[in-house]
Design a protein around this motif. Structure first.
Motif, short mmCIF file in Angstrom:
data_model
loop_
_atom_site.label_atom_id
_atom_site.label_comp_id
_atom_site.label_asym_id
_atom_site.label_seq_id
_atom_site.Cartn_x
_atom_site.Cartn_y
_atom_site.Cartn_z
N ILE A 7 0.84 -1.20 0.00
CA ILE A 7 0.00 0.00 0.00
C ILE A 7 0.89 1.26 0.00
O ILE A 7 0.65 2.21 -0.74
CB ILE A 7 -0.96 -0.02 1.21
N MET A 8 1.94 1.22 0.81
CA MET A 8 2.84 2.39 0.91
C MET A 8 3.60 2.65 -0.39
O MET A 8 4.08 3.76 -0.61
CB MET A 8 3.84 2.20 2.06
N GLN A 9 3.73 1.60 -1.22
CA GLN A 9 4.48 1.77 -2.47
C GLN A 9 3.58 1.97 -3.68
O GLN A 9 4.04 2.00 -4.81
CB GLN A 9 5.40 0.56 -2.67
N THR A 10 2.29 2.14 -3.42
CA THR A 10 1.35 2.33 -4.53
C THR A 10 1.45 3.73 -5.12
O THR A 10 1.34 3.91 -6.33
CB THR A 10 -0.09 2.06 -4.04
N ARG A 38 -4.00 6.82 -5.45
CA ARG A 38 -5.04 5.80 -5.26
C ARG A 38 -5.27 5.44 -3.80
O ARG A 38 -6.30 4.88 -3.46
CB ARG A 38 -4.66 4.53 -6.02
N VAL A 39 -4.27 5.70 -2.96
CA VAL A 39 -4.38 5.31 -1.55
C VAL A 39 -4.94 6.50 -0.77
O VAL A 39 -4.34 7.58 -0.76
CB VAL A 39 -3.01 4.89 -0.99
N LEU A 40 -6.09 6.33 -0.15
CA LEU A 40 -6.79 7.44 0.49
C LEU A 40 -6.99 7.17 1.98
O LEU A 40 -7.58 6.16 2.35
CB LEU A 40 -8.16 7.64 -0.19
N GLU A 41 -6.49 8.08 2.82
CA GLU A 41 -6.66 7.94 4.27
C GLU A 41 -7.74 8.91 4.73
O GLU A 41 -7.55 10.12 4.72
CB GLU A 41 -5.33 8.26 4.97
N VAL A 42 -8.87 8.35 5.13
CA VAL A 42 -9.99 9.18 5.62
C VAL A 42 -9.92 9.22 7.14
O VAL A 42 -10.08 8.19 7.81
CB VAL A 42 -11.34 8.59 5.18
N THR A 43 -9.68 10.40 7.70
CA THR A 43 -9.51 10.49 9.15
C THR A 43 -10.87 10.37 9.85
O THR A 43 -11.87 10.95 9.40
CB THR A 43 -8.85 11.82 9.55
#
Ligand SMILES: O=C(O)C(=O)C[C@H](O)[C@H](O)COP(=O)(O)O
Length: 204
Positions: A7-10, A38-43
């Motif tokens: 995920i971190m390398q996407t 593409r990787v989305l962090e929703v707080t």
């Protein structure tokens, strides 16, 4: 399930997202993914967050996770909403053990050697360095990373388009997190896509 390392390398940047109105979720996710993030962090900082996670998952290509997960209840809520990964500002043993038990990719925050050692005790090697700039910036992470060669990091907190290349140039840094790519409020999709594209280009 995708490992946290994958995920971190996407993408080079993970947008740190605060959603106030669930209607903003899909346009924001669509624009970010179109721009290459593409990787989305929703707080989990707003009442709309869990519904936003559910909604964003409908956007093709999006990998949607929850941020600001601070305890086991929030972990359960985030997983219930379909989160594909979990980010936490810090690391407690109870949250770390619960995330591992659930088998969900987990990126806990660390800011000192003791935090990293607590993570290693649990078998974790991938961490968010938070708050990256306030905790000493790149010199602090370089010093911290030196004794822990097996660890990889996602600095977050004070990262900008301008300083991101310095962080990404340090080998143990796989990606950075930042809110600058995901403005709060109504979404100008063309503008968000443009800013996302600049951020995605940091990956070379
Ligand atoms: O909400 C969380 O769980 C956090 O850990 C905090 C966020 O990662 C930072 O607030 C993002 O920092 P900025 O990009 O400087 O806005």
């Amino acid at each position: 399930m995708t490992a946290i390392a994958d995920i971190m390398q996407t993408a080079p940047v993970i947008p740190v997202i605060v959603v106030d109105e669930v209607e903003h979720a899909v346009p924001l996710a669509r624009a970010l993914v179109a721009g290459g993030l593409r990787v989305l962090e929703v707080t989990l900082r707003t009442p709309a967050a869990l519904d936003a996670i559910k909604a964003m998952k409908q956007v093709e290509g999006a990998i949607v996770g929850a941020g600001t997960v601070t305890n086991q209840q929030e972990l359960a809520d985030a997983i219930g909403a379909g989160s594909e990964f979990i980010v936490s500002p810090g690391l407690t043993e109870s949250l770390g053990k619960a995330a591992i038990r659930e088998g969900i990719p987990f990126l806990p925050g660390i800011a000192n050697a003791g935090d990293i050692m607590r993570g290693l005790d649990l078998g974790l090697t991938h961490f968010k360095f938070f708050p990256a700039m306030a905790a000493g910036g790149l010199p602090a992470l370089k010093a911290l990373a030196a004794p822990f060669g097996q660890c990889r990091f996602c600095p977050t907190g004070g990262i900008t388009l301008e300083n991101a290349p310095d962080w990404l140039g340090f080998d143990p840094v796989l990606c950075v997190g930042g809110s600058w790519v995901a403005p709060r409020g109504a979404v100008d999709e063309a503008e968000v896509e443009k800013v996302a594209r600049e951020a995605a280009a940091l990956g070379g």
